[in-house]
Design an enzyme around this catalytic site. Structure first.
Site, PDB file in Angstrom:
ATOM      1  N   ASP A   1     -30.053  39.516 -62.415  1.00 24.19           N
ATOM      2  CA  ASP A   1     -30.851  38.459 -61.777  1.00 24.19           C
ATOM      3  C   ASP A   1     -30.670  37.186 -62.610  1.00 24.19           C
ATOM      4  O   ASP A   1     -29.612  37.021 -63.212  1.00 24.19           O
ATOM      5  CB  ASP A   1     -32.320  38.904 -61.652  1.00 24.19           C
ATOM      6  CG  ASP A   1     -33.037  38.228 -60.487  1.00 24.19           C
ATOM      7  OD1 ASP A   1     -33.060  36.987 -60.464  1.00 24.19           O
ATOM      8  OD2 ASP A   1     -33.571  38.915 -59.600  1.00 24.19           O
TER       9      ASP A   1
ATOM     10  N   HIS B   1     -27.534  35.703 -61.913  1.00 22.88           N
ATOM     11  CA  HIS B   1     -27.778  34.759 -60.829  1.00 22.88           C
ATOM     12  C   HIS B   1     -27.823  33.311 -61.314  1.00 22.88           C
ATOM     13  O   HIS B   1     -28.104  32.407 -60.562  1.00 22.88           O
ATOM     14  CB  HIS B   1     -29.069  35.116 -60.087  1.00 22.88           C
ATOM     15  CG  HIS B   1     -28.951  36.382 -59.294  1.00 22.88           C
ATOM     16  ND1 HIS B   1     -29.934  36.840 -58.445  1.00 22.88           N
ATOM     17  CD2 HIS B   1     -27.949  37.304 -59.218  1.00 22.88           C
ATOM     18  CE1 HIS B   1     -29.545  37.978 -57.890  1.00 22.88           C
ATOM     19  NE2 HIS B   1     -28.353  38.280 -58.346  1.00 22.88           N
TER      20      HIS B   1
END
Ligand SMILES: *[C@@H]1O[C@H](CO)[C@@H](O)[C@H](O)[C@H]1NC(C)=O
Ligand SMILES: *[C@@H]1O[C@H](CO)[C@@H](O)[C@H](O)[C@H]1NC(C)=O
Ligand SMILES: *[C@@H]1O[C@H](CO)[C@@H](O)[C@H](O)[C@H]1NC(C)=O
Ligand SMILES: *[C@@H]1O[C@H](CO)[C@@H](O)[C@H](O)[C@H]1NC(C)=O
Length: 372
Positions: free
Chosen positions: A191, A214
């Site tokens: 993430d 991310h």
């Protein structure tokens, strides 16, 4: 093993500047534990030279109860250091993650759905003067390192590592924390490498290497009509390799508050899906409706952002209710990772106001000059 750790902590923290040593070449299997500093002397050193491994046995965890794995609460002057590792054995939890987490139907990362029953590996809550250095944190069930409601935090020379497909495994997650410096740190996760949430200000991120992951993100802010304030964030001399986004600000519709005075400079990207993102329509499911309020985004400088992308160089989707103000693009040099043209899109802007100082490649002609 919890009792041994709890006992060592209680003895050490009665004496100022003492050390809890997790010795090298030893592996300790530990369940959830909170080290509380309320009645401690300051400046305890938690020296991790060995490995602390999360106990995945079902009896170690109270079911239905959200708890971090290793938590330091209300500690003043804490240093967590050493050459050892904190290993969350995350695959035990990832495989049980609810299907919601796998619904990646949009290009945005899924929200924190399904995270409530998975612990954060290392959480510092209500800490002041906290330093984390040297250690490796890997395979967290959820976030790897969280600072919540902290003052004066330094993270440097830390390694965070988990697979790119591990769900919601933020590298470093900041909430309500003021005066944070993250430097010379390598983060690979599933993430955001660094996630900056409501209540953070005076945050400096330098020499951070991110990927997989991310990207480096502020938000999502303003979920469920919440008020959120983030200000004075500097992200400088960072590299992002094969991440979903490069540098990103994401807010939900319907919130209030602001993101102000943010500076991204000397950002190097390699095969990042979307390089520069402001998304004020952040949504983790398909039923988000348009709202008439938003978290204001104002004063965001991109100075020296260069490298390659696989899908889109710039995506600035600002709010109808509160258009972005003071977006400044200078010395931007982005190129598609190869010239195949496959899936490639040009810069996108909606209600984005600001200016460009050349070179800006490709040109972001959709940016509106002046104030809204
Ligand atoms: C944090 O460190 C600074 C400088 O060393 C000191 O002045 C301050 O009192 C410390 N704060 C706490 C809460 O320990
Ligand atoms: C980017 O990541 C890939 C694979 O994860 C690796 O092979 C490559 O060396 C990395 N590139 C840089 C510039 O770090
Ligand atoms: C919400 O607003 C955006 C921007 O004005 C528009 O493109 C989109 O169609 C709207 N969505 C709905 C559901 O009204
Ligand atoms: C590069 O181009 C080829 C086609 O020529 C395409 O199949 C491939 O997916 C592209 N690489 C990336 C990372 O987009």
């Amino acid at each position: 093993m919890q009792q041994a750790f709890a006992y060592a902590w209680s003895v050490a923290c009665a004496v100022e500047a003492s050390t809890v040593l997790v010795p090298a070449s030893n592996v300790f299997l530990v369940g959830p534990i909170t080290f509380t500093g309320d009645s401690c002397e300051p400046n305890v050193v938690f020296q991790v030279d060995g490995t602390i491994l999360a106990n995945t046995g079902s009896t170690a965890w109270r079911s239905g109860y959200v708890t971090p794995w290793l938590e330091f609460k209300s500690v003043r002057g804490l240093t967590i250091q050493g050459c050892g590792a904190i290993d969350g054995q995350g695959s035990h939890w990832w495989s049980r993650t609810s299907v919601v987490d796998h619904d990646q139907s949009t290009e945005l990362d899924p929200d924190r759905a399904g995270t409530s029953d998975r612990p954060t590996a290392l959480r510092v809550y209500q800490g002041a003067n906290v330093t984390v250095t040297g250690i490796t944190i890997r395979n967290s069930p959820k976030f790897h390192l969280t600072f919540d409601t902290c003052r004066a935090v330094e993270v440097h020379d830390v390694t965070i590592a988990s697979p790119g497909d591990s769900p919601n495994t933020d590298g470093i997650h900041l909430a309500g924390s003021v005066g944070v410096s993250i430097q010379h740190t390598t983060i690979g996760c599933g993430d955001d490498c660094v996630s900056i949430q409501d209540g953070c200000s005076d945050v400096v991120i330098r020499e951070v290497h991110c990927g997989p992951g991310h990207g480096i993100s502020i938000g999502g802010l303003g979920k469920g009509g919440a008020m959120a304030v983030v200000s004075d964030v500097t992200v400088q001399d960072v590299t992002l390799n094969q991440t979903m986004t490069g540098v990103r600000i994401k807010t939900w519709q319907g919130g209030s508050g602001s993101v102000k005075n943010v500076r991204f400079s000397n950002v190097r990207l390699s095969a990042v899906k979307t390089a520069i993102v402001i998304d004020q329509y952040y949504c983790d499911h398909t039923t988000c409706t348009n709202q008439t309020s938003a978290v204001v985004v104002a004063g965001v400088v991109y100075q020296g952002v260069a490298g390659t992308y696989t899908e889109r160089p710039v995506y600035l989707a600002c709010s109808d209710a509160a258009p972005c103000m003071g977006i400044h693009l200078a010395d931007i040099q982005l190129a598609p990772v190869n010239d195949s043209g496959y899936h490639l899109q040009g810069p996108f802007c909606w209600k984005a106001h600001g200016d460009e100082v050349r070179p800006v490649e490709p040109p972001v002609d959709c940016l509106t000059a002046g104030a809204p």
